[in-house]
Design a protein around this motif. Structure first.
Motif, PDB file in Angstrom:
ATOM      1  N   VAL A 117       6.353 -77.482   3.637  1.00  0.00           N
ATOM      2  CA  VAL A 117       6.653 -78.872   3.982  1.00  0.00           C
ATOM      3  C   VAL A 117       7.995 -78.890   4.710  1.00  0.00           C
ATOM      4  CG1 VAL A 117       5.377 -79.793   2.015  1.00  0.00           C
ATOM      5  CG2 VAL A 117       7.815 -79.293   1.776  1.00  0.00           C
ATOM      6  N   PRO A 118       8.324 -79.963   5.419  1.00  0.00           N
ATOM      7  CA  PRO A 118       9.624 -80.020   6.085  1.00  0.00           C
ATOM      8  C   PRO A 118      10.759 -79.809   5.093  1.00  0.00           C
ATOM      9  CG  PRO A 118       8.211 -81.757   6.925  1.00  0.00           C
ATOM     10  CD  PRO A 118       7.499 -81.143   5.743  1.00  0.00           C
ATOM     11  N   PRO A 119      11.796 -79.066   5.468  1.00  0.00           N
ATOM     12  CA  PRO A 119      12.924 -78.832   4.570  1.00  0.00           C
ATOM     13  C   PRO A 119      13.703 -80.112   4.318  1.00  0.00           C
ATOM     14  CG  PRO A 119      13.410 -78.018   6.767  1.00  0.00           C
ATOM     15  CD  PRO A 119      11.970 -78.399   6.767  1.00  0.00           C
ATOM     16  N   PRO A 120      14.554 -80.106   3.288  1.00  0.00           N
ATOM     17  CA  PRO A 120      15.289 -81.324   2.917  1.00  0.00           C
ATOM     18  C   PRO A 120      15.999 -81.996   4.083  1.00  0.00           C
ATOM     19  CG  PRO A 120      15.585 -79.649   1.240  1.00  0.00           C
ATOM     20  CD  PRO A 120      14.831 -78.986   2.357  1.00  0.00           C
ATOM     21  N   GLN A 121      16.506 -81.199   5.004  1.00  0.00           N
ATOM     22  CA  GLN A 121      17.243 -81.773   6.140  1.00  0.00           C
ATOM     23  C   GLN A 121      16.357 -82.689   6.991  1.00  0.00           C
ATOM     24  OE1 GLN A 121      18.794 -78.807   8.780  1.00  0.00           O
ATOM     25  NE2 GLN A 121      20.290 -80.177   9.710  1.00  0.00           N
ATOM     26  N   PHE A 122      15.048 -82.485   6.911  1.00  0.00           N
ATOM     27  CA  PHE A 122      14.121 -83.250   7.757  1.00  0.00           C
ATOM     28  C   PHE A 122      13.096 -84.027   6.934  1.00  0.00           C
ATOM     29  CE2 PHE A 122      15.548 -79.605  10.306  1.00  0.00           C
ATOM     30  CZ  PHE A 122      16.046 -80.270  11.430  1.00  0.00           C
ATOM     31  N   GLU A 123      13.395 -84.285   5.652  1.00  0.00           N
ATOM     32  CA  GLU A 123      12.394 -84.933   4.812  1.00  0.00           C
ATOM     33  C   GLU A 123      12.269 -86.423   5.080  1.00  0.00           C
ATOM     34  OE1 GLU A 123      13.439 -84.230   0.796  1.00  0.00           O
ATOM     35  OE2 GLU A 123      15.350 -85.295   0.869  1.00  0.00           O
TER      36      GLU A 123
ATOM     37  N   ASP B 171       8.638 -76.385  24.169  1.00  0.00           N
ATOM     38  CA  ASP B 171       9.501 -75.294  24.601  1.00  0.00           C
ATOM     39  C   ASP B 171      10.847 -75.850  25.022  1.00  0.00           C
ATOM     40  OD1 ASP B 171      10.374 -72.781  25.549  1.00  0.00           O
ATOM     41  OD2 ASP B 171       9.721 -73.276  27.576  1.00  0.00           O
ATOM     42  N   GLY B 172      11.930 -75.272  24.506  1.00  0.00           N
ATOM     43  CA  GLY B 172      13.248 -75.743  24.903  1.00  0.00           C
ATOM     44  C   GLY B 172      14.340 -74.898  24.305  1.00  0.00           C
ATOM     45  N   GLY B 173      15.564 -75.225  24.617  1.00  0.00           N
ATOM     46  CA  GLY B 173      16.708 -74.477  24.130  1.00  0.00           C
ATOM     47  C   GLY B 173      17.037 -74.826  22.690  1.00  0.00           C
ATOM     48  N   TYR B 174      18.150 -74.268  22.206  1.00  0.00           N
ATOM     49  CA  TYR B 174      18.584 -74.504  20.836  1.00  0.00           C
ATOM     50  C   TYR B 174      19.130 -75.916  20.678  1.00  0.00           C
ATOM     51  CZ  TYR B 174      18.456 -69.415  20.818  1.00  0.00           C
ATOM     52  OH  TYR B 174      18.061 -68.121  20.945  1.00  0.00           O
ATOM     53  N   GLY B 175      18.822 -76.524  19.531  1.00  0.00           N
ATOM     54  CA  GLY B 175      19.464 -77.776  19.162  1.00  0.00           C
ATOM     55  C   GLY B 175      19.130 -78.968  20.021  1.00  0.00           C
ATOM     56  N   VAL B 176      17.899 -79.027  20.587  1.00  0.00           N
ATOM     57  CA  VAL B 176      17.515 -80.184  21.397  1.00  0.00           C
ATOM     58  C   VAL B 176      16.599 -81.122  20.613  1.00  0.00           C
ATOM     59  CG1 VAL B 176      17.823 -79.029  23.604  1.00  0.00           C
ATOM     60  CG2 VAL B 176      15.588 -78.917  22.457  1.00  0.00           C
ATOM     61  N   GLY B 177      16.367 -80.832  19.330  1.00  0.00           N
ATOM     62  CA  GLY B 177      15.612 -81.749  18.488  1.00  0.00           C
ATOM     63  C   GLY B 177      14.146 -81.407  18.319  1.00  0.00           C
ATOM     64  N   LYS B 178      13.747 -80.169  18.643  1.00  0.00           N
ATOM     65  CA  LYS B 178      12.333 -79.803  18.511  1.00  0.00           C
ATOM     66  C   LYS B 178      11.872 -79.860  17.052  1.00  0.00           C
ATOM     67  CE  LYS B 178      12.629 -75.735  20.345  1.00  0.00           C
ATOM     68  NZ  LYS B 178      14.107 -75.745  20.413  1.00  0.00           N
ATOM     69  N   THR B 179      12.709 -79.371  16.137  1.00  0.00           N
ATOM     70  CA  THR B 179      12.323 -79.378  14.731  1.00  0.00           C
ATOM     71  C   THR B 179      12.245 -80.806  14.201  1.00  0.00           C
ATOM     72  OG1 THR B 179      13.351 -77.211  14.400  1.00  0.00           O
ATOM     73  CG2 THR B 179      12.904 -78.511  12.441  1.00  0.00           C
TER      74      THR B 179
ATOM     75  N   LEU C 166      -3.351 -80.703   9.947  1.00  0.00           N
ATOM     76  CA  LEU C 166      -2.356 -80.313  10.948  1.00  0.00           C
ATOM     77  C   LEU C 166      -1.557 -79.134  10.419  1.00  0.00           C
ATOM     78  CD1 LEU C 166      -0.629 -80.939  13.569  1.00  0.00           C
ATOM     79  CD2 LEU C 166       0.812 -82.347  12.070  1.00  0.00           C
ATOM     80  N   VAL C 167      -1.298 -78.171  11.285  1.00  0.00           N
ATOM     81  CA  VAL C 167      -0.420 -77.047  10.964  1.00  0.00           C
ATOM     82  C   VAL C 167       0.732 -77.055  11.967  1.00  0.00           C
ATOM     83  CG1 VAL C 167      -0.205 -74.530  10.974  1.00  0.00           C
ATOM     84  CG2 VAL C 167      -2.187 -75.603   9.886  1.00  0.00           C
ATOM     85  N   CYS C 168       1.956 -77.159  11.459  1.00  0.00           N
ATOM     86  CA  CYS C 168       3.156 -77.171  12.301  1.00  0.00           C
ATOM     87  C   CYS C 168       3.850 -75.817  12.189  1.00  0.00           C
ATOM     88  CB  CYS C 168       4.116 -78.271  11.862  1.00  0.00           C
ATOM     89  SG  CYS C 168       3.465 -79.949  12.040  1.00  0.00           S
ATOM     90  N   VAL C 169       4.085 -75.182  13.337  1.00  0.00           N
ATOM     91  CA  VAL C 169       4.715 -73.861  13.367  1.00  0.00           C
ATOM     92  C   VAL C 169       6.017 -73.969  14.156  1.00  0.00           C
ATOM     93  CG1 VAL C 169       4.457 -71.431  13.937  1.00  0.00           C
ATOM     94  CG2 VAL C 169       2.433 -72.782  13.324  1.00  0.00           C
ATOM     95  N   ASP C 170       7.139 -73.863  13.466  1.00  0.00           N
ATOM     96  CA  ASP C 170       8.442 -73.963  14.119  1.00  0.00           C
ATOM     97  C   ASP C 170       8.925 -72.577  14.542  1.00  0.00           C
ATOM     98  OD1 ASP C 170      10.528 -75.483  15.071  1.00  0.00           O
ATOM     99  OD2 ASP C 170      11.623 -75.536  13.172  1.00  0.00           O
ATOM    100  N   GLU C 171       9.567 -72.513  15.694  1.00  0.00           N
ATOM    101  CA  GLU C 171      10.225 -71.281  16.164  1.00  0.00           C
ATOM    102  C   GLU C 171       9.248 -70.120  16.359  1.00  0.00           C
ATOM    103  OE1 GLU C 171      13.024 -70.767  13.069  1.00  0.00           O
ATOM    104  OE2 GLU C 171      14.017 -72.660  13.460  1.00  0.00           O
ATOM    105  N   PHE C 172       8.208 -70.373  17.124  1.00  0.00           N
ATOM    106  CA  PHE C 172       7.261 -69.304  17.446  1.00  0.00           C
ATOM    107  C   PHE C 172       8.021 -68.184  18.159  1.00  0.00           C
ATOM    108  CE2 PHE C 172       3.731 -67.016  19.056  1.00  0.00           C
ATOM    109  CZ  PHE C 172       2.630 -67.393  18.297  1.00  0.00           C
ATOM    110  N   GLU C 173       7.756 -66.951  17.762  1.00  0.00           N
ATOM    111  CA  GLU C 173       8.520 -65.813  18.273  1.00  0.00           C
ATOM    112  C   GLU C 173       7.598 -64.735  18.827  1.00  0.00           C
ATOM    113  OE1 GLU C 173      10.693 -64.736  14.806  1.00  0.00           O
ATOM    114  OE2 GLU C 173      12.075 -66.422  14.938  1.00  0.00           O
TER     115      GLU C 173
END
Length: 341
Positions: free
Chosen positions: A27-33, A86-94, A137-144
């Motif tokens: 589930v989304p972490p506390p920072q994004f709950e 797709d984007g850089g770091y810290g642009v709000g994707k999460t 729905l399946v959400c996958v953050d930071e695909f590598e």
């Protein structure tokens, strides 16, 4: 230690997590709950941010049966079945990914690429796939794409999920200096995972790394005496560890348990931070920092400054994107409270 502080050590924590708890924990972490599409603040100078938000809102509202998006994301074999940001770091994707999770019909899962690969490692591919097939729905953050084995595993998993009608939203990180050249999602992703290329609609999100708020480097390390004094003033539950001892301990805990290991921690105090010269150790540390960032855990330390934790060879190697993301997060977590806002 002040009266409002509880002192603990991450090196003494090795949580027991039952297999069935792993899926429930995605589930989304506390920072994004509590985030939502409405709370996502777009930059007027970056119209791609509003566009991505609007696309995700339409995607999670779609029932795959009627209208334009019903055809675009339908269960049939024609057209994309997922969205890729797709984007850089810290642009709000999460933030957007978590907003989509909150807005979508449940059951749904939310986790990083690494958390899903850890899930497969803990449950086995078939069990993990069958459990995830039950999701809307399946959400996958930071695909590598830095590990060929994990990439093949995840591409197969995501393909089988979309074939089963599960909606997927994924994000990736692209180094800000690489914007416009050899783009991660639009180039490597669609080239190296050709089986998934026709199932994802790719959207860029441009902008600056909001986490830094003008910061360019992590906070300066403290002397041992300063660290003692600062640690004593921290409120809440504080985990203090000798850095080398903590790194050794991480090897004894499966990465799928790192989140549980840091649950309830308000601040981390690291004595004698040093540069990590072993790749496996460095990657475990990255996974730990990701879980600390999820929970917005303040970090203070002595020894080396936190942007010296990885070797120059590591930062120039195949895992560079991982390490750079980690440094971005360490910069945010070590910022003084007055600057962290």
């Amino acid at each position: 230690m002040n009266a409002e502080q509880t002192l603990t050590s991450l090196s003494e924590r090795n949580p027991k997590v039952a297999p069935e708890e792993l899926i429930a924990g995605l589930v989304p972490p506390p920072q994004f709950e509590n985030v939502s599409f409405a709370s996502y603040r777009t930059d007027p100078a970056q119209p791609s941010q509003a566009e991505a938000r609007n696309k995700l809102e339409e995607f999670v509202a779609d029932d795959r049966s009627t209208g334009f998006f019903g055809k675009l994301f339908g269960k049939g074999k024609d057209g994309p079945k997922g969205v890729y940001l797709d984007g850089g770091y810290g642009v709000g994707k999460t933030h957007l990914l978590a907003s989509a999770w909150h807005a979508n019909e449940k059951p749904a899962t939310f986790g990083t690429f690494v958390e899903y690969t850890n899930l497969v490692g803990a449950l086995g591919f078939v069990k993990a796939r069958d459990d995830l097939k039950e999701m809307k729905l399946v959400c996958v953050d930071e695909f590598e794409l830095d590990d060929p084995g994990d990439t093949v595993l995840m591409s197969r998993l995501m393909r089988e999920l979309t074939d089963a009608g599960v909606k997927i939203i994924a994000t990736s990180n692209t180094l800000p200096g690489s914007l416009g050249e050899g783009r991660f999602a639009a180039q490597d992703f669609l080239r190296e995972i050709q089986a998934l290329a026709d199932q994802f609609e790719v959207y860029r999100i441009d902008g600056q790394d909001y986490r830094h708020r003008g910061l360019t480097a992590p906070a300066e390390p403290l002397t041992p005496e300063q660290l003692d004094e600062a640690a004593a003033q921290l409120p809440g539950t504080v985990a203090r560890d000798e850095f080398s001892t903590l790194l050794d301990h991480l090897a004894t805990v499966h990465p799928s348990k790192y989140g549980r290991m840091v649950d309830g921690i308000d601040a981390a105090v690291w004595d004698d931070v040093r540069t990590i010269d072993n790749e496996s150790v460095a990657l475990r540390f990255v996974a730990l920092v990701d879980r600390l960032y999820d929970r917005d855990v303040r970090i203070i330390n002595s020894g080396e400054r936190l942007d010296k934790v990885f070797t120059e060879e590591s930062l120039a190697g195949g895992y560079r994107k991982k390490y750079m993301r980690c440094l971005s997060r360490l910069t945010a977590l070590s910022a003084p409270e007055a600057d962290a806002g």
